[in-house]
Design an enzyme around this catalytic site. Structure first.
Site, PDB file in Angstrom:
ATOM      1  CB  CYS A   2      -5.903 -20.461  -4.625  1.00 18.45           C
ATOM      2  SG  CYS A   2      -5.157 -20.418  -3.001  1.00 18.45           S
ATOM      3  NE  ARG A  27      -5.667 -18.428 -10.125  1.00 15.44           N
ATOM      4  CZ  ARG A  27      -6.109 -17.219 -10.433  1.00 15.44           C
ATOM      5  NH1 ARG A  27      -5.851 -16.724 -11.628  1.00 15.44           N
ATOM      6  NH2 ARG A  27      -6.798 -16.521  -9.576  1.00 15.44           N
ATOM      7  CD1 TRP A  77       1.535 -18.369  -3.492  1.00 17.67           C
ATOM      8  CD2 TRP A  77       0.208 -17.121  -2.176  1.00 17.67           C
ATOM      9  NE1 TRP A  77       2.292 -17.360  -2.955  1.00 17.67           N
ATOM     10  CE2 TRP A  77       1.515 -16.581  -2.149  1.00 17.67           C
ATOM     11  CE3 TRP A  77      -0.785 -16.500  -1.426  1.00 17.67           C
ATOM     12  CZ2 TRP A  77       1.847 -15.445  -1.412  1.00 17.67           C
ATOM     13  CZ3 TRP A  77      -0.460 -15.376  -0.683  1.00 17.67           C
ATOM     14  CH2 TRP A  77       0.844 -14.849  -0.678  1.00 17.67           C
ATOM     15  CG  ASN A 103      -8.463 -17.492  -5.655  1.00 16.12           C
ATOM     16  OD1 ASN A 103      -7.539 -17.111  -4.946  1.00 16.12           O
ATOM     17  ND2 ASN A 103      -8.777 -16.916  -6.794  1.00 16.12           N
ATOM     18  N   GLY A 104      -8.890 -16.925  -2.272  1.00 14.06           N
ATOM     19  CA  GLY A 104      -9.200 -15.652  -1.615  1.00 14.06           C
ATOM     20  C   GLY A 104      -9.041 -15.788  -0.116  1.00 14.06           C
ATOM     21  CD  GLU A 491      10.416  -5.760 -14.402  1.00 15.59           C
ATOM     22  OE1 GLU A 491       9.927  -5.284 -13.364  1.00 15.59           O
ATOM     23  OE2 GLU A 491      10.079  -6.857 -14.863  1.00 15.59           O
ATOM     24  CE  LYS A 495      10.608 -10.322 -14.128  1.00 16.96           C
ATOM     25  NZ  LYS A 495       9.735  -9.241 -14.028  1.00 16.96           N
ATOM     26  CD  GLU A 498       9.879 -11.852 -10.440  1.00 17.81           C
ATOM     27  OE1 GLU A 498       8.811 -12.104  -9.875  1.00 17.81           O
ATOM     28  OE2 GLU A 498       9.947 -11.122 -11.442  1.00 17.81           O
ATOM     29  CG  HIS A 514      22.303  11.553  -1.672  1.00 16.30           C
ATOM     30  ND1 HIS A 514      22.768  12.742  -1.165  1.00 16.30           N
ATOM     31  CD2 HIS A 514      22.068  11.767  -2.986  1.00 16.30           C
ATOM     32  CE1 HIS A 514      22.795  13.650  -2.139  1.00 16.30           C
ATOM     33  NE2 HIS A 514      22.377  13.075  -3.255  1.00 16.30           N
ATOM     34  CE  LYS A 615       1.866 -14.147 -15.402  1.00 19.59           C
ATOM     35  NZ  LYS A 615       3.042 -13.318 -15.173  1.00 19.59           N
TER      36      LYS A 615
HETATM   37  C1  F6R Z   1       6.989  -9.849 -11.291  1.00 18.65           C
HETATM   38  C2  F6R Z   1       5.551  -9.870 -11.430  1.00 18.65           C
HETATM   39  C3  F6R Z   1       4.739  -9.171 -10.408  1.00 18.65           C
HETATM   40  C4  F6R Z   1       3.465  -8.581 -11.054  1.00 18.65           C
HETATM   41  C5  F6R Z   1       2.547  -8.030  -9.956  1.00 18.65           C
HETATM   42  C6  F6R Z   1       1.314  -7.384 -10.543  1.00 18.65           C
HETATM   43  O1  F6R Z   1       7.610 -10.515 -12.343  1.00 18.65           O
HETATM   44  O2  F6R Z   1       5.025 -10.462 -12.330  1.00 18.65           O
HETATM   45  O3  F6R Z   1       5.456  -8.193  -9.738  1.00 18.65           O
HETATM   46  O4  F6R Z   1       3.832  -7.590 -11.946  1.00 18.65           O
HETATM   47  O5  F6R Z   1       2.163  -9.064  -9.100  1.00 18.65           O
HETATM   48  O6  F6R Z   1       0.583  -8.292 -11.308  1.00 18.65           O
HETATM   49  P1  F6R Z   1      -0.458  -7.781 -12.381  1.00 18.65           P
HETATM   50  O7  F6R Z   1       0.317  -7.096 -13.449  1.00 18.65           O
HETATM   51  O8  F6R Z   1      -1.146  -9.014 -12.871  1.00 18.65           O
HETATM   52  O9  F6R Z   1      -1.377  -6.847 -11.669  1.00 18.65           O
END
Ligand code: F6R
Length: 620
Positions: A2, A27, A77, A103-104, A491, A495, A498, A514, A615
């Site tokens: 948010c 956000r 969010w 937010n929260g 990773e 990517k 997501e 396994h 994010k």
């Molecule tokens: C994926 C991504 C998330 C963040 C995770 C932690 O592309 O961005 O998996 O890495 O939410 O976020 P931070 O690094 O801000 O703690």
């Protein structure tokens, strides 16, 4: 999660709020809303869906219907209540006297709702109760102002929140409160501001203050007054933002994600900048991590390291483990931050905790780090956002200097986090006397070659786009790797899923037999991390195993492994040899970022705002 913004003192606050919400949309984008007041009534417009739905609704308002010099806005969010118009913020009390954006999560909202008796709530959110409670306090016999009423309410709140409120009766005032969710306040040229993130304020000022937990502020066109819950004056954390508006724009790229992928050479350059030098008094150059602030003698005593992080940052931490164990000889555990404090981790003053986070606001990581601090463990945060909660609360900080990362899918934050981990590994080796100074200097000078090597990798974009076109509709992609290839496999899978919503998983290549190899069938795509190095021969065997079962294999090799890989894989991408084996992940993740980006755009997905994600994850 948010995004919140408030502006007071501008001729037309709504334009500024919408512009700020645009920068906060990363956000959360389940709904957006705005409220303004003119001293007679509060006027709210809010809509489910992305910000464009709100701007469309605002455009339909009668001319000047919302114009006011004070207003607050929100991009959501969803946590409590579906993402619809009704649950969109702002929320008000039944008389429309007070409006709140939040937010929260207010964890005790049910209990607080019950305490209000037989009252109708207009939404299913946890946030609405705050407006009801503030309105009740405004009616108390001593006729408190909005600031006092908010102080009385937050004394009863449990959970994490940043709150922003306006009242019909105090037209030029915004009141905000912060606890475990970020909130920045600022004042410039007769205008008061607040926002969840400096990105929303950067067009107006670069001198801002981050509120600390428990602080409440009254923002007016005359300035910002910060108090604690008892009303005593309080001091927030003031700082200057080093980047500017241009850095927060797309600069001609189609998406922020693509821009940020291509910014990696510069970002890594900035992370490495000026780390190896003599001290002020001269002497021989050493690796210097100035913001670390932990006494070298204490670091020399460390006998165990925990790396705590989430998502992409966790994958960077996995490379960090390899670097610290290899160079500093200290055992390292890497752990998902959200699990750490719910078990009984054995940590004490000789355990170093490294908390990695792009935003520095991820609540799971903050809570895990603070749990470790409670057991007297020193905590170092590896963070991108300057002045963020994790950066402030840790004993020491290493900034990655990647610049603002806007795309939800993290890219340049990741590569700079890996470089940060390499620096920490070398630094711990240095303070523990595990390396000759010449050895450290040699590795550091080799790491300086990474930006040029990254440019070379980015030059493979056309080749990667052609591969993405071929595999746009693949049902299942498995990523495999060993040693430093494993975090990159993980990773790569993250990517792809997501942003393209394709099913993807990662496994240590040796684990295939396994169980996971049962998933392979003709048509599966396997992406194998296969740089030259001590596990290359084993990787080749694992590639053969999946190919024998009908998978197509895309191998990510290096100059010295590519020729051999051509005999085993359907496609080979030949990356430059990294300047050090542990720097390899910084290069090998880039083709996977580009591949995911190209697949997702070819599938028509909204790359910068993938579904269900946000994010900055400020809820547990
Ligand atoms: C994926 C991504 C998330 C963040 C995770 C932690 O592309 O961005 O998996 O890495 O939410 O976020 P931070 O690094 O801000 O703690």
């Amino acid at each position: 999660m948010c995004g919140i913004i408030g502006i007071t003192g501008r001729v037309d606050a709504v334009d500024g709020i919408v512009a700020g919400l645009k920068r906060l949309e990363y956000r959360g984008y389940d709904s957006a809303g705005v409220v303004t007041g003119d001293g007679r009534a509060l006027r709210i417009v809010k809509r489910a869906g992305k910000l464009e739905n709100l701007t469309g609704a605002l455009a339909e308002q009668a001319d000047g219907a919302l114009s006011a010099s004070t207003g607050i806005g929100h991009t959501r969010w969803a946590t409590h209540g579906a993402p619809n118009d009704r649950n969109a913020h702002p929320h008000t009390d039944p008389d429309g006297r007070v409006a709140v954006v939040h937010n929260g999560i207010v964890e005790n909202y049910q209990q607080l709702k019950s305490s209000l008796g037989d009252v109708r709530f207009a939404s299913e959110t946890d946030s609405e109760v705050v407006a009801h409670l503030v309105a009740r306090h405004l009616d108390e016999a001593d006729a408190p102002d909005l600031l006092t009423a908010v102080r009385r309410v937050v004394a009863d709140l449990k959970g994490a929140y940043s709150l922003c409120l306006v009242s019909r009766d105090e037209p030029d005032t915004i009141v905000v409160a912060k606890h475990e969710a970020p909130l920045i306040v600022a004042h410039a040229d007769g205008v008061g501001y607040c926002a969840s993130d400096v990105a929303a304020l950067i067009a107006h000022t670069r001198d801002v203050s981050a509120l600390l937990d428990g602080q409440i502020a009254r923002i007016t066109p005359d300035g910002v007054e910060v108090v604690d819950v008892d009303g005593a004056p309080a001091k927030p954390h003031d700082y200057h933002v080093s980047w500017d508006l241009e850095a927060a724009e797309k600069q001609g790229y189609e998406h922020f994600m693509l821009k940020e992928i291509f910014e990696q050479p510069q970002a890594v350059h900035d992370t490495l900048l000026d780390r190896h030098r003599p001290d002020a008094g001269g002497g021989s150059p050493r690796l210097r991590l100035d913001e670390l602030r932990i006494d070298e003698r204490d670091l020399a005593r460390i006998d165990k390291v925990f790396i705590l992080a989430c998502g992409t940052s966790l994958h960077a931490g996995m490379v960090g483990k390899l670097a610290i164990e290899h160079w500093a000889g200290i055992p390292v555990d890497v752990e998902v931050a959200s699990e750490f404090r719910y078990r009984d981790p054995i940590v004490d003053k000789n355990t170093l905790v490294i908390a990695i986070s792009q935003s520095g606001e991820t609540v799971d990581t903050i809570a895990a780090a603070s749990h470790a601090r409670d057991q007297r463990s020193p905590v170092v945060s590896l963070v991108n956002v300057v002045g963020s909660t994790l950066a402030r609360e840790a004993d020491g900080v290493l900034y990655t200097h990647a610049g603002p990362e806007v795309a939800v899918a993290s890219t340049k934050a990741f590569t700079t986090q890996i470089v940060g981990c390499l620096l920490l590994g070398l630094y711990l080796a240095q303070v523990r006397g595990r390396m000759y100074a010449t050895e450290t200097a040699d590795i550091l000078s080799r790491l300086q070659q990474i930006p040029d090597a990254l440019e070379e990798v980015l030059g493979l974009d056309a080749e990667i786009t052609a591969l993405a076109e071929r595999y746009t509709d693949v049902d299942y992609t498995m990523f495999i790797g060993r040693h430093s290839g494993l975090p990159i496999a993980m990773e790569g899978a993250l990517k792809l899923k997501e942003i393209s919503y394709l099913h993807a998983e990662a496994f240590p290549a040796g684990e295939m037999k396994h169980g996971p190899i049962a998933l392979i069938e003709p048509g599966s795509l396997v992406i194998a991390l296969a740089p030259a190095g001590h596990v290359f021969a084993k990787m080749v065997s694992n590639i053969q195993e999946v190919r024998a079962r009908g998978a197509s294999v895309l191998a990510i090799g290096t100059a010295d492994s590519a020729a051999e890989l051509k005999d085993h894989a359907d496609h080979v991408l030949a990356l430059p040899e990294p300047p050090h084996e542990l720097a390899g992940p910084v290069l090998s993740v880039v083709p996977l970022q580009l591949f995911s980006y190209r697949v997702a755009t070819l599938r028509g997905e909204d790359v910068d705002q993938p579904r269900n994600l946000a994010k900055t994850v400020t809820v547990e």
